[in-house]
Design an enzyme around this catalytic site. Structure first.
Site, PDB file in Angstrom:
ATOM      1  CG  HIS A 163      35.073 -23.584 -24.438  1.00  0.00           C
ATOM      2  ND1 HIS A 163      34.610 -24.682 -25.121  1.00  0.00           N
ATOM      3  CD2 HIS A 163      34.305 -23.484 -23.324  1.00  0.00           C
ATOM      4  CE1 HIS A 163      33.618 -25.224 -24.454  1.00  0.00           C
ATOM      5  NE2 HIS A 163      33.410 -24.525 -23.361  1.00  0.00           N
ATOM      6  CB  SER A 198      33.355 -27.423 -28.821  1.00  0.00           C
ATOM      7  OG  SER A 198      32.908 -28.759 -28.860  1.00  0.00           O
ATOM      8  CG  HIS A 231       8.788 -38.112 -11.939  1.00  0.00           C
ATOM      9  ND1 HIS A 231       7.832 -38.635 -11.108  1.00  0.00           N
ATOM     10  CD2 HIS A 231       8.777 -38.875 -13.051  1.00  0.00           C
ATOM     11  CE1 HIS A 231       7.270 -39.675 -11.672  1.00  0.00           C
ATOM     12  NE2 HIS A 231       7.818 -39.846 -12.869  1.00  0.00           N
ATOM     13  CB  SER A 269       8.816 -37.417 -18.587  1.00  0.00           C
ATOM     14  OG  SER A 269       9.218 -38.021 -19.800  1.00  0.00           O
TER      15      SER A 269
END
Length: 915
Positions: A447, A449, A589, A591
Site C-alpha cells: 500500500h 504512504s 534484555h 539494547s
C-alpha cells in the site's frame, strides 16, 4: 605427496629463515601474546600470518599437534601461501577446519578485495580429518584437484571466486552436507552433483546457469536449494523428487513455467519465484501461502505464432512517462509501468487494482518529522509520498527509488523505509546499478504512504523459537548471540546491528595511545521486554587486546538504553568470560553494548562524548554571490571532504568569501541562515521564516539553497556591506547580534556557527522611471496559471525579469519566440537591457494568458537556459501559492474531507527508529 614436499622444501626453508627473524622481532617489539588458544590457531588477524605459521612449524611445539581450527588470510603472497600450506598436513595432522578467505581488505570505495589464492598444494589431500574448508573471496578459476580427495569434507565454501565449472570428481565427496558456490561464473553443473546423497544445503546463486542437470533430483537429503540470480529458463521435472526440500529460492531468473510437482513436496515451507517471466503457474502454487510471485507477468497471454490471423491478444502493459507538471496518473486493472520526473519508477502488475485508481505523488523536502533516523543512519533521498494512503493492492507494487550511493559501504546496507500503521519500518530492498555512481533501491509495497532511502549499519535478524537458536553478524563474524532452549515461550523476532569503530578518532578523544574499544552492538526484539532465560552475547575484544594478557581492571562493559543519555558501566554486574579473542557475557534484555579498554575511571561520561563524536559530521558553510547578479546568493552546507571539489565547480559563476571554519553537525540537524546589517531575503519563500532561510543537514544530500536578497539602504550612494550568519536549532524570536554571537563558545551545542560577509555593490546611474526607451511599455495586470496549481502574478513576473540579465535571449528562444522578434526587441529597446527583458517576458505572457501549461513552459525554458536558480525560485512561488490556496479553502470550510496536512503531525509521528 613426498615428491611434492621435496619440490617445495627449499622455498619453505627460505621462508622459514626470513620468518624466524621477522616474527621474533615483531613478537618481542610489540608484545604479541602467544598465538595458540586451545585448539584454535587464528592467523588471519595478524600481519604476516604465513611467516608466523612457518615459524611455529619450525619450532614444533607440542600444542601444534592439537590444533583443529586454522585461519589464514587469503591476501598473503601466493608463493609463500602455497609453501606454507604444503607444511600443514605434517605439522597439523588433526586439522578439522581450514579457512583461507580473502575479502578482508577494501579498496577506496569500500568494496572487498579478493585474495591471491589460485590453487592449493596437492599435499592437502593428506588432511584425513578435514571437515570444513572455506576458500571464499579468492581468485580460483578451477577447483583444486586435492579437494575432491578430502573424503571427510562436510562443508565446502567457494563463494566469490572465478569458477566457470565444477569437476565431475566433486561427486566423490560422500560426507558433504553444505556446498556454497555463490558469486562465481558457473554456466553448467556436473552430472555427478546428483551423487551427493548427504548434501543438505546447496547455494548456487549469482552465477550464469541457464539449465540444471536432471541428476539434481538425486539429492535425496537436500533441504535448502538457492538458485537465485541466474539465467534459468526451465527447470527439470526431477526437482519434484526432492522430498526433503524445505526452501527453494529461484528469484531473478528467466523462468516461464515451473514443474507442477513442486506443489506436492511435503516439507516445502518457502518457494521464492519473484522477478521471473512466469505467465502460467499451477493453481496449487498460486494459492499456497509460502510461495512468492511478485514481479511476474502472471495472466498475460503470449502471442502464438501458429494462431490464425485475427486472433485477439491481450495488449501489452502500457508505459507512462510523467513530466514535471503532472502529479497524478491513472492505473487500471490492466496494470502499467510508470516513470516519474523525480527519479522514481513504479510497476503495477495486472490485477493490482480491481477498479481504475488515480495515483498522486509528491516529493517532499526531508524534514525531521518525516525522516526517522537511528543514531547511525544516513538519509540518501528525499521523501516520496504516494496517495491514496493505506489502500491495499491485490498484488504488491514494484517501487524503484534512485539515489547516489554513499562512499563508504563497509558494514552498511541500503534500505527503503516506509510509514505504516505500526510506525516506520524497513522494507526488503534490492539494489540495481544504473551507473557507477547511481543505484536504484527496489522493493515491493502492499500500500502507499511515505518512502525514503536510508543507509544503516548492516542488520541481521532471526526468529527465536522456544528451542533456541544462534544469531551471527554478517558484517562482523566474531559477534554472536546464543539463545538457549526455553529463552522464550513464543517465537520472537530479534534484530542485531553492529557499528564499526574508528580507532584513530577514539584514541585522540581518549588522549590515551593504548585505549581501544570493541565494535558497538545494538540488540532489539519484538514482543516481550526480556527473555525467560539469559542469552549469551559474544563480542570481539578491542583491537590489540587479547584475553590471555589483558589487565581486567582496564576492561569495562558499558550499557545504554534509550532514551537515557548516559552509558552505565555494568562490568561488576555481569560475569565476563574471556578467550583469546572474545568476551562473552549474559543478558536478559536488549539494547546497546560496548567494550572499552582504558585506564580512565569515569568511563560512562567519556563514552557519551565518544558516542556523540562518532555521530557528528565535520562540515563547512559557504555563501557565494553570482558574478552576473550579486543579489543572487548561494548558501550551502558541505561535508569537509566535498568542499574543494564543489568550490572548483562553482567559482566559474560565483565569487565570495572563503568557506567558514569547520563546524560539527548531526545527521538531520536543523539550522538556519539569517541575513543581517541591512540585507534581507527578497521573496516570500516556503522555507523562509521571518526572513531567515531554514536548512536541515543531511550528509549525502545537497543542502544548498539559492536566494535573492535586497536592502532598504540607498545603494546609489554607496555599496551595502552586510553579512549572513548561520545558527543552530529552530528560528528563535531574536537572532543575537554578531558581536554577541562571536563571544559565545563555539561547539556542537553553540547557537551561532559562522558569519560570512555579503556585499551588494553600488548601483550604477540609470534613467528614472518613464525616462528611458522602455517607458512606452505598458504592463497591464495579468496572472499566469491558476490558483489551484499555482500562478505567477505581475509582481512575480517582474521579479523573474529582474533576474534574467544577459541570459534573456536564450530563455526567449526556448519559450518559442522567433529570432526575428528578438532582433526587433533589441532594436526598439537599444541601450535598455531591463526594457528588452520586460517586453519579451510580458509580451509572451499576454499571449499565454488562459492557456494551460504556460507556467510549466516557463520553468522548462529557464532550466534549458541554465538558469536553474530562477526556475527553483518560480517553483517555490508556485508551491507557496498552492499552499495558501488550500489553506484558504480549509478556512472557509469548503475543503473536502480528504484534504489532510502534508505529512504526519508531531503528535502522530512515531518515535524515530533506533539503529
Amino acid at each position: 605427496m613426498d615428491a611434492v614436499a621435496e619440490g617445495l622444501e627449499p622455498q619453505a626453508a627460505a621462508a622459514e629463515d626470513a620468518a624466524r627473524d621477522a616474527t621474533d622481532a615483531v613478537d618481542a617489539g610489540l608484545g604479541v601474546p602467544p598465538l595458540l588458544a586451545g585448539n584454535r590457531l587464528s592467523l588471519d588477524l595478524y600481519p604476516g600470518g604465513c611467516h608466523r605459521l612457518l615459524h611455529l612449524c619450525a619450532q614444533q611445539p607440542r600444542q601444534l599437534l592439537e590444533v583443529e581450527f586454522l585461519q589464514l588470510s587469503g591476501h598473503e603472497d601466493p608463493q609463500l601461501l602455497e609453501a606454507t600450506l604444503a607444511r600443514v598436513p605434517w605439522s597439523l595432522p588433526r586439522l578439522r577446519s581450514l579457512v583461507l578467505k580473502g575479502g578482508q581488505r577494501w579498496d577506496a570505495w569500500g568494496a572487498s578485495l579478493r585474495g591471491s589464492l589460485t590453487t592449493l598444494p596437492a599435499s592437502l589431500s593428506g588432511l584425513a580429518s578435514l571437515a570444513h574448508l572455506d576458500l571464499s573471496f579468492n581468485n580460483l578459476e578451477t577447483l583444486p584437484a586435492c579437494v575432491p580427495q578430502m573424503h571427510r569434507l562436510r562443508a565446502l565454501l567457494l563463494s566469490h571466486n572465478c569458477l566457470s565449472e565444477l569437476p565431475e570428481a566433486l561427486g566423490a565427496l560422500p560426507a558433504l552436507t553444505f556446498l556454497a558456490v555463490t558469486h562465481n561464473r558457473l554456466q553448467t553443473l556436473p552430472m555427478a552433483l546428483g551423487a551427493l546423497s548427504t548434501l543438505q544445503r546447496l547455494d548456487l546463486s549469482e552465477n550464469f546457469l541457464d539449465t540444471l542437470p536432471p541428476e539434481i533430483g538425486g539429492l535425496s537429503s537436500l533441504a535448502e536449494l538457492n538458485l537465485a540470480s541466474n539465467r534459468l529458463q526451465t527447470l527439470p521435472a526431477s526437482l519434484a523428487g526432492l522430498r526433503s526440500l524445505r526452501l527453494l529460492v529461484l528469484h531473478s531468473n528467466c523462468l516461464a513455467s515451473v514443474p507442477a510437482g513442486l506443489a506436492h513436496l511435503p516439507l516445502l515451507t518457502r518457494l521464492d519465484l519473484r522477478d521471473n517471466q512466469l505467465r502460467d503457474v499451477p493453481p496449487e502454487l498460486l494459492d499456497a501461502p509460502f510461495v512468492r510471485l511478485q514481479g511476474n507477468p502472471l495472466g498475460e497471454a503470449l502471442p502464438d505464432p501458429s494462431s490464425p490471423p485475427g486472433t485477439p491478444t491481450v495488449p501489452e502493459m502500457p508505459s507512462l512517462f510523467l513530466s514535471s507538471e503532472l502529479d497524478s496518473f491513472p492505473v487500471t486493472p490492466q496494470g502499467c509501468s510508470v516513470t516519474l520526473a523525480c527519479g522514481v519508477r513504479l510497476q503495477f502488475p495486472a490485477g493490482a487494482t480491481a477498479t481504475p485508481v488515480t495515483i498522486r505523488y509528491r516529493l517532499w523536502l526531508p524534514e525531521p518529522c518525516l525522516v526517522p533516523l537511528g543514531p547511525h543512519d544516513s538519509l540518501l533521498s528525499g521523501v516520496l509520498e504516494l496517495q491514496p494512503h493505506g489502500v491495499a493492492f491485490q498484488q504488491k507494487v514494484g517501487l524503484w527509488l534512485l539515489f547516489v550511493p554513499p562512499r563508504a559501504w563497509r558494514c552498511r546496507e541500503v534500505v527503503v523505509r516506509t510509514l505504516s500503521d505500526d510506525g516506520w519500518s524497513d522494507l526488503e530492498t534490492y539494489l540495481e546499478e544504473e551507473a557507477p555512481k547511481r543505484l536504484w533501491a527496489h522493493c515491493q509495497v502492499p500500500h502507499f504512504s511515505w518512502f525514503l532511502v536510508v543507509s544503516r549499519p548492516v542488520s541481521d535478524a532471526c526468529l527465536v523459537p522456544p528451542e533456541g537458536t544462534l544469531l551471527c553478524s554478517s558484517g562482523h563474524p566474531g559477534v554472536k548471540v546464543t539463545f538457549p532452549p526455553g529463552a522464550t515461550e513464543e517465537p520472537l523476532h530479534v534484530r542485531m546491528q553492529v557499528v564499526h569503530m574508528a580507532s584513530r578518532e577514539l584514541r585522540a578523544l581518549l588522549e590515551e595511545p593504548e585505549g581501544a574499544v570493541s565494535p558497538l552492538l545494538c540488540l532489539s526484539q519484538s514482543g516481550a521486554a526480556s527473555f525467560l532465560r539469559p542469552v549469551t552475547v559474544q563480542l570481539p575484544l578491542p583491537p590489540g587486546v587479547t584475553g590471555l594478557s589483558l589487565d581486567r581492571s582496564r576492561l569495562h562493559l558499558l550499557y545504554w538504553a534509550p532514551p537515557a543519555a548516559t552509558w552505565d558501566d555494568i562490568t561488576a554486574q555481569v560475569a565476563l568470560e574471556l578467550s583469546h579473542l572474545y568476551a562473552r557475557f549474559q543478558v536478559t534484555h536488549f539494547s546497546w553494548y560496548w567494550l572499552w579498554y582504558t585506564t580512565k575511571t569515569c568511563v560512562g561520561g567519556l563514552a557519551r562524548k565518544a558516542w556523540e563524536r562518532l555521530r557528528l559530521h565535520r562540515v563547512n558553510l559557504i555563501a557565494l554571490q553570482r558574478r552576473r547578479d550579486p543579489e543572487q546568493v548561494l548558501l550551502q552546507c558541505l561535508p569537509l571532504n566535498k568542499v574543494d571539489a564543489t568550490l572548483r565547480r562553482l567559482l566559474e559563476r560565483y565569487h565570495g568569501p572563503e568557506p567558514s571554519d569547520t563546524v560539527e553537525m548531526f545527521e538531520g540537524e536543523k539550522f538556519f541562515a539569517a541575513f543581517e546589517r541591512g540585507i534581507d531575503v527578497d521573496a516570500d519563500r516556503p522555507d523562509c521564516v521571518e526572513g531567515r532561510v531554514c536548512f536541515v543537514f543531511y550528509s549525502h544530500l545537497k543542502n544548498v539553497k539559492e536566494v535573492y536578497v535586497t536592502t532598504t539602504l540607498d545603494r546609489q550612494a554607496q555599496a551595502v556591506r552586510g553579512q549572513v550568519s548561520f545558527y543552530r536549532g529552530a528560528v528563535p524570536e531574536e537572532v543575537p547580534e554578531e558581536a554577541e554571537a562571536a563571544r559565545r563558545r563555539k561547539g556542537a551545542d553553540a547557537l551561532w556557527m559562522a558569519t560570512l560577509p555579503i556585499k551588494l555593490p553600488r548601483l550604477r546611474g540609470s534613467e528614472g522611471p518613464g525616462q528611458g526607451p522602455g517607458a512606452s511599455l505598458s504592463l497591464g495586470p495579468l496572472n499566469l496559471g491558476d490558483a489551484e496549481t499555482g500562478f505567477l502574478t505581475q509582481s512575480n513576473l517582474l521579479n523573474v525579469a529582474g533576474r534574467l540579465g544577459p541570459d534573456w535571449p536564450a530563455v526567449a528562444l526556448h519559450l518559442g519566440l522567433p529570432y526575428r522578434e528578438l532582433q526587433r526587441i533589441r532594436h526598439e529597446f537599444r541601450d535598455d537591457l531591463d526594457g528588452q527583458i520586460r517586453h519579451m517576458l510580458f509580451s509572451w505572457a499576454e499571449r499565454q494568458a488562459g492557456q494551460p501549461g504556460a507556467v510549466g513552459l516557463l520553468v522548462q525554458a529557464l532550466e534549458q537556459s541554465d538558469r536553474q536558480d530562477v526556475a527553483e525560485e518560480v517553483r517555490a512561488v508556485l508551491e507557496l501559492g498552492r499552499r495558501k490556496y488550500q489553506d484558504g479553502i480549509r478556512r472557509t470550510s469548503l475543503a473536502a474531507g480528504d484534504l489532510t496536512p502534508p505529512g504526519p503531525s508531531a503528535s502522530q509521528t512515531p518515535e524515530p527508529a533506533q539503529a
